[in-house]
Design an enzyme around this catalytic site. Structure first.
Site, short mmCIF file in Angstrom:
data_model
loop_
_atom_site.label_atom_id
_atom_site.label_comp_id
_atom_site.label_asym_id
_atom_site.label_seq_id
_atom_site.Cartn_x
_atom_site.Cartn_y
_atom_site.Cartn_z
N GLU A 293 -1.82 -1.26 -5.72
CA GLU A 293 -3.03 -0.57 -6.14
C GLU A 293 -2.78 0.04 -7.51
O GLU A 293 -1.69 0.53 -7.78
CB GLU A 293 -3.36 0.56 -5.16
CG GLU A 293 -3.98 0.09 -3.89
CD GLU A 293 -4.22 1.26 -2.96
OE1 GLU A 293 -5.38 1.47 -2.58
OE2 GLU A 293 -3.26 1.95 -2.62
N ASP B 67 0.86 -1.19 0.00
CA ASP B 67 0.00 0.00 0.00
C ASP B 67 0.89 1.23 0.00
O ASP B 67 1.64 1.46 0.94
CB ASP B 67 -0.91 0.00 1.23
CG ASP B 67 -1.79 1.24 1.26
OD1 ASP B 67 -2.56 1.42 0.31
OD2 ASP B 67 -1.69 2.03 2.21
N ASP C 181 -2.74 1.34 7.22
CA ASP C 181 -2.06 1.09 5.95
C ASP C 181 -1.72 -0.40 5.79
O ASP C 181 -1.74 -0.92 4.68
CB ASP C 181 -0.78 1.93 5.86
CG ASP C 181 -1.09 3.43 5.81
OD1 ASP C 181 -2.22 3.77 5.42
OD2 ASP C 181 -0.20 4.23 6.16
#
Ligand SMILES: [Zn+2]
Length: 395
Positions: A249, A165, A342
């Site tokens: 992502e 992340d 996170d």
């Protein structure tokens, strides 16, 4: 050297076009259109045609890259190149025989339309180089640099999947719980940077003092860039060597202009300011992290939809927009799982990447416990826990 003048001429033409078009109707011509114009210009000007077409095309490509950097907010707008100040060119499509060693300390490189050029070796020329850049430094010395991108890192074959992340406060949170921070300037360097910036604002245009301040600022920027590049290389190598599948992502979908990490919790003023300051710099770092990871782990990087990675509980799979207690804490109100926000997001990314990888038959098996190296294909009936039944969108 003629090549430099040609590259500079082509670059400056491109800068001029961008400047003219800025107020105009449509977008400035892109690389393809400019390449077509270059062909025409070569037909018209004999001195340009006498030069190497690859050098001139490369100047256009470099310019397109510079504009992309400008639009991404990571670089300044490309500016004019001046004779005597910006001397250099780039050559691509190098053939294996075009670099040869002549002695222990000397080598030769084939420069189109110029012939063999001798240069002193300061380090070994890597195998399989495809391009080089020739530049002249402020003291008038010529340098040649060969571009070399290290090849892929073999998959460990341990079936492990990692979720990464990328964020503003924590540069990269891993599903393993590790929190990584991209290096910045030290406190002393940052102080000096601000001081130099103030000096620059006061210095008269074109003055010698201004040039000196600019050089000092550029040295600091270069130091920061090197430090970050080094961090990105180390981090991506560790990920590629440690995990079979790496989930990221898809930041193309994610809007980086939204408030940092999409938390509704009021971030402190300092946090917001810092985030704003860092965002532009970090954006380039995130891009590089993904790019280098894809080089090092081809076919093993899975990009997942970032829609709910920060709202979903990685323990029970429930989506809960109010679980974010603060910037750093995720507290699920369904299963009472609490953890670093996170890391929770990284675990969601990990689970989504696993599900994707299983669908695409990338070796991804049950998590960290089966650390025994094995190279068999994954058993078709054995999906990793949580995959496919989590209700998260899988792309
Ligand atoms: Zn939960």
């Amino acid at each position: 050297m003629g090549h430099c003048a040609h590259a500079r001429f082509v670059w400056n033409l491109a800068v001029e076009q961008q400047a003219c078009w800025r107020l105009g109707r449509r977008t400035a011509p892109g690389y393809v259109e400019q390449a077509r114009q270059l062909t025409e210009a070569r037909r018209e000007f004999a001195w340009l045609a006498a030069g190497s077409v690859t050098v001139q095309q490369q100047a256009l490509r470099d310019f397109a890259q510079a504009m992309a950097g400008f639009f991404a907010g990571t670089h300044w707008r490309p500016t004019w190149r001046k004779a005597g100040r910006h001397e250099g060119f780039r050559q691509v499509g190098l053939k294996p025989g075009h670099v040869r060693k002549v002695s222990r300390r000397w080598a030769q490189v084939w420069v189109p339309k110029a012939g063999w050029v001798r240069f002193r070796l300061t380090r070994p020329v890597p195998d399989g180089v495809r391009s080089y850049r020739v530049t002249r430094d402020a003291s008038g010395r010529w340098h040649i640099a060969f571009a070399h991108i290290p090849g892929p890192v073999p998959a460990p074959g341990n079936g492990r999947a990692a979720g990464v992340d990328r964020g503003v406060v924590v540069s990269a949170a891993l599903s393993t719980g590790e929190l990584l921070h991209i290096p910045g300037l030290t406190a002393a360097e940052a102080r000096r940077f601000r001081l130099l910036e103030r000096k620059l604002a006061r210095a008269r245009k074109g003055s010698r003092r201004r040039a000196a301040v600019k050089r000092a600022l550029n040295r600091l920027r270069a130091r920061l860039t090197d430090r970050r590049k080094d961090w990105i290389e180390k981090t991506t190598t560790a990920l590629a060597a440690g995990f079979d599948v790496i989930g990221l992502e898809d930041l193309k979908i994610k809007s980086m202009t939204a408030s940092a990490r999409g938390t509704r919790a009021e971030p402190g003023r300092g946090v917001a300011a810092k985030a704003g300051l860092n965002r532009a710099i970090l954006a380039s770092g995130w891009g590089q992290l993904a790019t280098r990871l894809e080089h090092k782990a081809p076919g093993r990087v899975v990009k997942v939809d970032p829609a709910y990675t920060s709202q979903r509980c990685s323990a029970c799979g429930i989506r809960d927009a109010r679980a974010r207690e603060s910037q750093a804490v995720f507290a699920c109100r369904s299963c009472s799982h609490t953890g670093h926000a996170d890391v929770n997001a990284a675990r969601n990314i990990q689970q989504m990447a696993r599900a994707c990888a299983a669908g695409h038959a990338v070796p991804a098996r049950e998590g960290p416990r089966t650390s025994r190296p094995t190279h068999r294909e994954p058993h078709p009936g054995r999906l990793p826990s949580g995959a496919g039944q989590s209700g998260i969108p899988v792309r």
